[in-house]
Motif scaffolding. Structure first.
Motif, PDB file in Angstrom:
ATOM      1  N   MET A  74      -7.340  27.760  18.191  1.00 22.79           N
ATOM      2  CA  MET A  74      -6.231  26.876  18.471  1.00 22.79           C
ATOM      3  C   MET A  74      -6.944  25.590  18.679  1.00 22.79           C
ATOM      4  SD  MET A  74      -3.633  28.906  20.607  1.00 22.79           S
ATOM      5  CE  MET A  74      -2.111  28.958  19.768  1.00 22.79           C
ATOM      6  N   ALA A  75      -6.286  24.472  18.422  1.00 24.11           N
ATOM      7  CA  ALA A  75      -6.726  23.057  18.731  1.00 24.11           C
ATOM      8  C   ALA A  75      -6.777  22.587  20.235  1.00 24.11           C
ATOM      9  CB  ALA A  75      -5.797  21.961  18.058  1.00 24.11           C
ATOM     10  N   GLY A  76      -7.744  22.244  20.792  1.00 24.40           N
ATOM     11  CA  GLY A  76      -7.543  21.977  22.027  1.00 24.40           C
ATOM     12  C   GLY A  76      -8.369  23.222  23.063  1.00 24.40           C
ATOM     13  N   CYS A  77      -8.592  23.982  22.267  1.00 28.49           N
ATOM     14  CA  CYS A  77      -9.104  25.396  23.152  1.00 28.49           C
ATOM     15  C   CYS A  77     -10.578  25.608  22.935  1.00 28.49           C
ATOM     16  CB  CYS A  77      -8.194  26.659  22.781  1.00 28.49           C
ATOM     17  SG  CYS A  77      -6.530  26.184  23.259  1.00 28.49           S
ATOM     18  N   VAL A 127       2.396  23.683   6.264  1.00 31.44           N
ATOM     19  CA  VAL A 127       1.477  23.779   7.311  1.00 31.44           C
ATOM     20  C   VAL A 127       0.312  22.733   7.230  1.00 31.44           C
ATOM     21  CG1 VAL A 127      -0.057  25.229   8.639  1.00 31.44           C
ATOM     22  CG2 VAL A 127       2.230  25.941   8.257  1.00 31.44           C
ATOM     23  N   GLN A 128      -0.320  22.892   5.651  1.00 35.52           N
ATOM     24  CA  GLN A 128      -1.332  22.107   5.547  1.00 35.52           C
ATOM     25  C   GLN A 128      -1.052  20.672   5.586  1.00 35.52           C
ATOM     26  OE1 GLN A 128      -2.321  23.714   1.524  1.00 35.52           O
ATOM     27  NE2 GLN A 128      -4.517  24.101   2.244  1.00 35.52           N
ATOM     28  N   ILE A 129       0.105  20.198   5.276  1.00 36.15           N
ATOM     29  CA  ILE A 129       0.532  18.620   5.246  1.00 36.15           C
ATOM     30  C   ILE A 129       0.498  18.343   6.552  1.00 36.15           C
ATOM     31  CG2 ILE A 129       2.662  17.366   4.634  1.00 36.15           C
ATOM     32  CD1 ILE A 129       2.778  19.074   2.239  1.00 36.15           C
ATOM     33  N   ARG A 179      -2.673  17.831   8.292  1.00 35.41           N
ATOM     34  CA  ARG A 179      -3.389  16.621   7.752  1.00 35.41           C
ATOM     35  C   ARG A 179      -2.790  15.481   8.188  1.00 35.41           C
ATOM     36  NH1 ARG A 179      -3.534  18.850   1.646  1.00 35.41           N
ATOM     37  NH2 ARG A 179      -5.373  20.175   1.814  1.00 35.41           N
ATOM     38  N   LEU A 180      -1.593  15.707   8.395  1.00 37.00           N
ATOM     39  CA  LEU A 180      -0.812  14.158   8.861  1.00 37.00           C
ATOM     40  C   LEU A 180      -1.362  14.047  10.397  1.00 37.00           C
ATOM     41  CD1 LEU A 180       2.700  14.658   7.568  1.00 37.00           C
ATOM     42  CD2 LEU A 180       1.307  12.941   7.118  1.00 37.00           C
ATOM     43  N   LYS A 181      -1.358  15.248  11.076  1.00 39.19           N
ATOM     44  CA  LYS A 181      -1.852  15.138  12.618  1.00 39.19           C
ATOM     45  C   LYS A 181      -3.260  15.019  12.784  1.00 39.19           C
ATOM     46  CE  LYS A 181       1.901  16.441  14.578  1.00 39.19           C
ATOM     47  NZ  LYS A 181       2.461  15.552  15.898  1.00 39.19           N
ATOM     48  N   GLY A 182      -4.162  14.907  11.680  1.00 42.38           N
ATOM     49  CA  GLY A 182      -5.546  14.682  11.758  1.00 42.38           C
ATOM     50  C   GLY A 182      -6.351  15.803  12.365  1.00 42.38           C
ATOM     51  N   LEU A 183      -5.833  17.007  12.161  1.00 42.59           N
ATOM     52  CA  LEU A 183      -6.704  18.009  12.654  1.00 42.59           C
ATOM     53  C   LEU A 183      -7.310  18.683  11.338  1.00 42.59           C
ATOM     54  CD1 LEU A 183      -3.610  19.664  14.663  1.00 42.59           C
ATOM     55  CD2 LEU A 183      -5.623  18.337  15.490  1.00 42.59           C
ATOM     56  N   SER A 184      -8.600  19.129  11.843  1.00 40.21           N
ATOM     57  CA  SER A 184      -9.512  19.718  10.820  1.00 40.21           C
ATOM     58  C   SER A 184      -9.286  21.202  11.027  1.00 40.21           C
ATOM     59  CB  SER A 184     -10.803  19.415  11.134  1.00 40.21           C
ATOM     60  OG  SER A 184     -11.294  19.878  12.344  1.00 40.21           O
ATOM     61  N   TYR A 185      -9.227  22.030   9.929  1.00 41.36           N
ATOM     62  CA  TYR A 185      -8.924  23.556   9.824  1.00 41.36           C
ATOM     63  C   TYR A 185     -10.054  24.063   8.764  1.00 41.36           C
ATOM     64  CZ  TYR A 185      -5.826  22.128   6.309  1.00 41.36           C
ATOM     65  OH  TYR A 185      -5.396  21.906   4.774  1.00 41.36           O
TER      66      TYR A 185
END
Length: 59
Positions: free
Chosen positions: A3-6, A24-26, A29-35
């Motif tokens: 999870m992001a931030g953990c 979910v991919q979109i 990407r809009l949130k700038g999170l890498s996965y």
């Protein structure tokens, strides 16, 4: 499953043909999170998918 931030890595488990996964991919990407994208074979479900899917969690 991260999870992001953990402090873990964020993994997106999905199937290329799923419109839900694409949404979910979109959003990620809009949130700038890498996965890390993990392609799943639904005929032969991975341990990661079974552990991550609340339908398969046994309490």
């Amino acid at each position: 499953k991260g999870m992001a931030g953990c402090g873990g890595e964020l993994k997106l488990v999905g199937m290329w043909a799923s419109p839900f996964m694409v949404r979910v991919q979109i959003a990620l990407r809009l949130k700038g999170l890498s996965y890390e994208y993990v392609e799943e074979d639904l005929q032969n479900k991975s341990e990661l998918l079974l552990r991550s899917n609340p339908v398969h969690v046994h309490l």
